[in-house]
Design an enzyme around this catalytic site. Structure first.
Site, PDB file in Angstrom:
ATOM      1  N   HIS A 100       8.625 -36.748 -69.501  1.00 23.96           N
ATOM      2  CA  HIS A 100       8.254 -37.574 -70.845  1.00 23.96           C
ATOM      3  C   HIS A 100       7.955 -38.851 -70.248  1.00 23.96           C
ATOM      4  O   HIS A 100       8.513 -39.512 -69.235  1.00 23.96           O
ATOM      5  CB  HIS A 100       9.486 -37.811 -71.762  1.00 23.96           C
ATOM      6  N   ASP A 103      10.953 -40.930 -69.030  1.00 23.69           N
ATOM      7  CA  ASP A 103      11.641 -40.489 -67.976  1.00 23.69           C
ATOM      8  C   ASP A 103      11.355 -41.259 -66.744  1.00 23.69           C
ATOM      9  O   ASP A 103      12.043 -41.799 -66.043  1.00 23.69           O
ATOM     10  CB  ASP A 103      11.451 -39.065 -67.676  1.00 23.69           C
ATOM     11  N   GLU A 267      11.297 -21.746 -74.934  1.00 27.78           N
ATOM     12  CA  GLU A 267      12.421 -22.256 -74.331  1.00 27.78           C
ATOM     13  C   GLU A 267      13.646 -21.109 -74.525  1.00 27.78           C
ATOM     14  O   GLU A 267      13.920 -21.085 -75.782  1.00 27.78           O
ATOM     15  CB  GLU A 267      12.932 -23.733 -74.364  1.00 27.78           C
ATOM     16  N   ASP A 306      22.939 -26.289 -76.870  1.00 28.90           N
ATOM     17  CA  ASP A 306      21.690 -26.262 -75.783  1.00 28.90           C
ATOM     18  C   ASP A 306      22.193 -26.394 -74.791  1.00 28.90           C
ATOM     19  O   ASP A 306      21.957 -27.532 -74.258  1.00 28.90           O
ATOM     20  CB  ASP A 306      20.288 -27.051 -76.450  1.00 28.90           C
TER      21      ASP A 306
END
Ligand code: XLS
Ligand code: NI
Ligand code: NI
Length: 439
Positions: A100, A103, A267, A306
């Protein structure tokens, strides 16, 4: 090579190795169905988990030991992390990475300052890519961390927030293009609602589509040929996310005329949060011609979070790789480890242990999937199960060339239909046979 991690590059040592810093199954150059394992699996590492995840949880501070990181948001620290990350990629033998914008480089007081730093970091990422041959699997914009996105990015009720989000997507897209990214992902962490009492859902979904259409236009404008992905997730952080699962995403894309421009990045832990198996999600996307890429992880079955654990479940990896092989393999996509170490695995070397576990699990899944395909018993069973449809009548129904009246007439004069066993336990046994016998 710099030395932030006290290990040599990880090598394949075979199934009987007891070395925790060696691959037991993943043998990069070994052929499977005519391609190398490396080519099939296209592993990626997630910058956010490797470099930016302190391993905190809602009840406790971060535990990760990161001697290279001074904890500041200085440009120098951001550049240092790039060095460390590329040492990691080299030593773990992973070719791709994902990030990202936030990040890799920090958010500053103004857009201009933020972009200036982003450009500096991107220049170093590019230099490192060229020096090592590592590649960007996909980039993305973080539209969920900053407080301005508390009520959504593209779906914020506030026009100024939408505008800011659009600017951030533009820049992240351009940097991804500059780095030769093979894809670009949209994960709508806050594109959803907390309560319908304050939400115009129709308008918010339309706004999300507007942003995606603008991204498609901008992609063409700058000549970016990478693949766009949507990554479904049903909730967390919002109570309900609009891109809740593969089927909801496909419906959204069709509703707003975006189908030809997007594939899905699926995912595992998001699939399970949505009440599906990952294999269900992968199959749903594949059959729609929209299986793009995979965020490889797994969750704890009895926990509604998650948890982003490294994937080690061999049933999961075999099932996923069966679908990927059925598709003919990844093109732009790959297996990005969107996974984090447990909070108690806080040493730098645990990053290696975690990725080795995931890579070996997927290498085994690949071998099992190839063996099942070679054996052919499962595929033959499925084919035989539908054999009655290969009749003249079956073909006419499938071609839309009959009517309820004709079928009524046929049913009236036929013997009652006789079902054959679905043999689920036989098929489970075949799967287990290959999980046991594949080495
Ligand atoms: C979070 C998502 C996120 C995306 C990229 O749950 O998986 O990490 O992959 O924004
Ligand atoms: Ni993800
Ligand atoms: Ni996730």
């Amino acid at each position: 090579m710099a030395q932030y991690f006290p290990t040599n590059p990880i090598a394949f040592e075979g199934p009987d190795s007891t070395n925790p810093l060696a691959f037991k199954v993943y043998d990069a150059g070994a052929p499977v169905e005519g391609r190398t394992m490396k080519d099939h699996l296209r592993f990626g590492a997630a910058y956010w988990h490797c470099m930016r995840n302190p391993l905190s949880d809602p009840f406790g501070a971060g535990t990760a030991i990161t001697p290279w990181d001074d904890g500041s948001d200085s440009l120098g620290n951001a550049l240092k992390r790039v060095e460390v990350f590329f040492e990691f990629l080299e030593k773990i033998d992973i070719d791709y990475y994902c990030f990202h914008d936030r990040d890799v480089s920090p958010e500053r007081a103004t857009i201009q300052e933020t972009w200036a730093d982003f450009d500096r970091v991107a220049a170093l990422l590019k230099e490192k890519q060229q020096a090592t041959g590592k590649k960007l699997l996909w980039g993305t914009a973080c539209l969920f961390t900053h407080p301005r996105y508390a009520q959504g990015g593209a779906t914020s009720p506030e026009l100024g927030v939408f505008t800011y989000a659009a600017a951030q997507v533009k820049k992240a897209l351009e940097v991804t293009h500059e780095l030769g990214g093979e894809g670009y992902t949209f994960w709508g962490g806050r594109e959803g609602y907390s309560t319908l009492l304050n939400t115009d859902m129709k308008r918010e979904r339309e706004h999300l589509a507007c942003l995606l259409h603008m991204a498609v236009d901008h992609k063409k404008k700058i000549g970016f040929t990478g693949q766009f992905y949507i990554e479904p997730k049903p909730q967390e952080p919002t109570t309900h996310q609009y891109d809740s699962d593969a089927a909801a995403c496909l419906n959204f894309l069709r509703e707003f005329g975006l189908m030809e421009h997007f594939k899905l990045n699926l995912e595992t832990n998001h699939a399970t949060l949505a009440g599906h198996t990952m294999i269900h999600e992968v199959r749903t996307a594949r059959e729609a011609g929209a299986l793009g890429s995979i965020d490889a992880n797994q969750g704890t079955a009895n926990c509604g979070w998650d948890t982003d654990e490294f994937p080690t479940d061999l049933y999961l990896t075999a099932g996923v790789m069966l679908e990927v092989l059925e598709m003919g393999g990844f093109t732009t996509g790959g297996l990005n480890f969107d996974a984090k170490r447990r909070r108690d695995s806080f040493e730098p070397l645990d990053l290696f242990h975690a990725h080795i576990a995931g890579m070996d699990a997927f290498a085994h899944g690949l071998k099992v999937a190839a063996a099942i395909r070679k054996d052919g018993r499962i595929a033959e069973f499925v084919k035989a199960r539908y054999a009655s449809w290969n009749s003249e009548l079956g073909e006419r129904i499938e071609a839309g060339k009959t009517s309820l009246s004709e079928l009524h007439a046929i049913a009236t004069k036929s013997e009652p239909p006789v079902l054959k066993s679905g043999r689920q336990e036989v098929l489970d046994g075949i799967l287990n046979q290959y999980l046991r016998n594949t080495h």
